[in-house]
Design an enzyme around this catalytic site. Structure first.
Site, short mmCIF file in Angstrom:
data_model
loop_
_atom_site.label_atom_id
_atom_site.label_comp_id
_atom_site.label_asym_id
_atom_site.label_seq_id
_atom_site.Cartn_x
_atom_site.Cartn_y
_atom_site.Cartn_z
N LYS A 191 -2.89 1.93 -3.55
CA LYS A 191 -3.42 1.64 -2.22
C LYS A 191 -3.44 2.99 -1.51
O LYS A 191 -2.83 3.18 -0.44
CB LYS A 191 -2.50 0.61 -1.52
CG LYS A 191 -3.03 0.06 -0.22
CD LYS A 191 -4.18 -0.92 -0.38
CE LYS A 191 -4.67 -1.37 0.98
NZ LYS A 191 -5.90 -2.16 0.92
N ASP A 234 3.94 -6.75 -10.35
CA ASP A 234 4.56 -8.07 -10.34
C ASP A 234 3.49 -9.12 -10.04
O ASP A 234 3.35 -10.13 -10.74
CB ASP A 234 5.64 -8.08 -9.24
CG ASP A 234 6.51 -9.33 -9.28
OD1 ASP A 234 6.32 -10.14 -10.20
OD2 ASP A 234 7.35 -9.49 -8.38
N ASP A 287 1.22 -11.66 -12.96
CA ASP A 287 1.24 -13.12 -12.92
C ASP A 287 -0.17 -13.69 -12.74
O ASP A 287 -0.51 -14.73 -13.31
CB ASP A 287 2.16 -13.62 -11.80
CG ASP A 287 3.60 -13.76 -12.28
OD1 ASP A 287 3.89 -13.35 -13.41
OD2 ASP A 287 4.44 -14.29 -11.52
N TYR A 339 11.10 -2.52 -4.63
CA TYR A 339 12.16 -3.46 -5.00
C TYR A 339 13.54 -2.80 -5.03
O TYR A 339 14.57 -3.48 -4.98
CB TYR A 339 11.89 -4.12 -6.36
CG TYR A 339 10.73 -5.10 -6.34
CD1 TYR A 339 10.08 -5.42 -5.16
CD2 TYR A 339 10.30 -5.70 -7.50
CE1 TYR A 339 9.02 -6.30 -5.14
CE2 TYR A 339 9.24 -6.60 -7.49
CZ TYR A 339 8.61 -6.89 -6.31
OH TYR A 339 7.56 -7.77 -6.29
N ASP A 356 -6.22 -4.35 -3.70
CA ASP A 356 -6.93 -5.54 -3.23
C ASP A 356 -8.18 -5.79 -4.08
O ASP A 356 -8.48 -6.93 -4.48
CB ASP A 356 -7.28 -5.43 -1.73
CG ASP A 356 -7.73 -4.05 -1.32
OD1 ASP A 356 -7.60 -3.10 -2.13
OD2 ASP A 356 -8.24 -3.89 -0.19
#
Ligand code: NAD
Length: 361
Positions: free
Chosen positions: A192, A248, A252, A141, A224
């Site tokens: 990852k 992020d 959620d 980000y 994943d």
């Protein structure tokens, strides 16, 4: 003992829910023998209206003097037409950057009384108690270079950079282990590392930091698989440690397991444990000013504030227990009421928490 708390009610339902949390904090201080000096400032849309800036200097000054900050929410349709740089949400980004709030805590806690509200089967989520520790100021980000450029053949190409230095990983990893230590002593680091070098380094550094916390059990999971496990068997996790992007998305997802946005607190803190505490929900303009908002997410944010920034652990636990009590008593605001339950007002909910807090053993 006196603590300085800055209240930033903000927009929409913000003032309503912060008002109730303030009363709960006051009552907690009375019961557990500490004083709170409250100050109040503007942020977001209300700050634009009053001071022409979503994060005015007056608020920056108040923030620098506070031990901790409790925020309501920012934003609303009346400011949606403003250019991005002047919108209420900029106030939030500015205060996070200003205070170097690199650690974001997102608990996903599902009260047994509300298990039916989840989209998952009640037995999968009842008593879910998971904490996601997300790095908030680094990663893709913020990484440079970034942009959209034009290639020689005239095609446009978008690009970002996922980048973490050792020190950025180390400081969030230490906090992750410390939070796990305060809970069930299990930390699961998300990466990852089979594909992305930046997360290979993440895994290396987290494993290295683990040697300082031999009492905490460390595991690693690919992002994943983490997403799959969160919706398959979320109760297997205690603390999840993630970078900015993965956190992020996963936070959620975890939030939705609980089914009710009006119940979810969050915290963002810096290296000195000074923090900004706020409900996960937004300013809910559709119900603002109607006394319908659920104040519990903000009240639980206030409990986190007491625990993590002010070390008032007993008061924090008592507030959380008081929320359990009022759910047992059947109190429900509109967002968590089922069709056959009568919804109570924001103020009634706040009163009930205060009473339960003062009357519980
Ligand atoms: P929202 O969270 O404000 O509302 C989504 C839905 O949930 C609405 O129907 C609302 O009524 C309901 N809801 C939210 N909080 C509730 C509560 N405490 N009690 C009962 N019901 C509740 O999200 P949105 O509608 O997408 O955004 C509204 C505004 O809030 C926008 O301007 C957005 O930018 C802003 N926003 C701010 C923050 C923040 O301040 N951190 C976060 C998200 C959205």
């Amino acid at each position: 003992m006196s603590h300085a708390i800055l209240l930033l009610p903000g927009d929409g339902i913000g003032p309503e829910v912060v008002g109730q949390a303030r009363r709960v904090l006051q009552a907690a201080g009375e019961k557990y023998g500490f004083q709170i000096a409250f100050t109040e400032g503007d942020i977001g849309g209300v700050a634009i209206e009053r001071q022409g800036n979503p994060y005015p200097d007056s608020t920056r000054h108040l923030a620098s003097e506070a031990d901790a900050i409790l925020l309501g929410a920012v934003g609303g349709p009346q400011w949606d037409g403003l250019p991005a740089a002047q919108r209420p949400e900029r106030g939030l980004l500015a205060i996070r950057a200003d205070m170097d709030l690199f650690c974001n805590l997102r608990p996903a806690l599902l009260y047994r009384q509300l298990a039916d509200a989840s989209s998952l089967k009640p037995e999968l989520v009842a008593d879910l108690d998971l904490l996601i520790v997300r790095e908030l100021t680094g990663g893709v980000y913020f990484g440079e270079p970034r942009g959209i450029r034009e290639l020689e053949n005239g095609e446009r190409q978008g690009f970002n950079t996922d980048i973490y230095s050792e020190s950025e990983i180390r400081r969030i990893a230490h906090l992750g282990f410390q939070f796990a230590r305060k809970r069930n002593k299990r930390l699961c680091s998300v990466d990852k590392a089979n594909v992305l070098e930046v997360t290979m380094l993440w895994r290396d550094i987290v494993s290295e930091v683990a040697s300082d916390y031999p009492d905490v059990e460390l595991s690693h999971i690919y992002v994943d698989n983490a997403a799959m496990q969160l919706v398959r068997a979320p109760k297997q996790f205690d603390v999840m440690l993630t970078g900015n992007l993965f956190g992020d998305i996963l936070s959620d997802t975890a939030a939705m397991l609980t089914g009710s946005i009006g119940m979810l607190p969050s915290a963002s803190m810096n290296a000195e444990a000074r923090g900004l505490y706020e409900p996960v929900h937004g300013s809910a303009p559709d119900i603002a000013g109607q006394g319908k908002a659920n104040p519990v997410a903000t009240i639980l944010s206030a409990a986190m504030l007491l625990r993590y920034s002010l070390n008032e652990d007993r008061a924090a636990a008592a507030i959380e227990a008081a929320v359990q009590t009022i759910l047992d008593q059947g109190l429900r605001t509109l967002d968590i009421a089922t069709d056959d339950e009568v919804a109570v007002s924001t103020e009634t909910m706040g009163n009930a928490v205060v009473n339960a807090l003062l009357n519980n053993e």
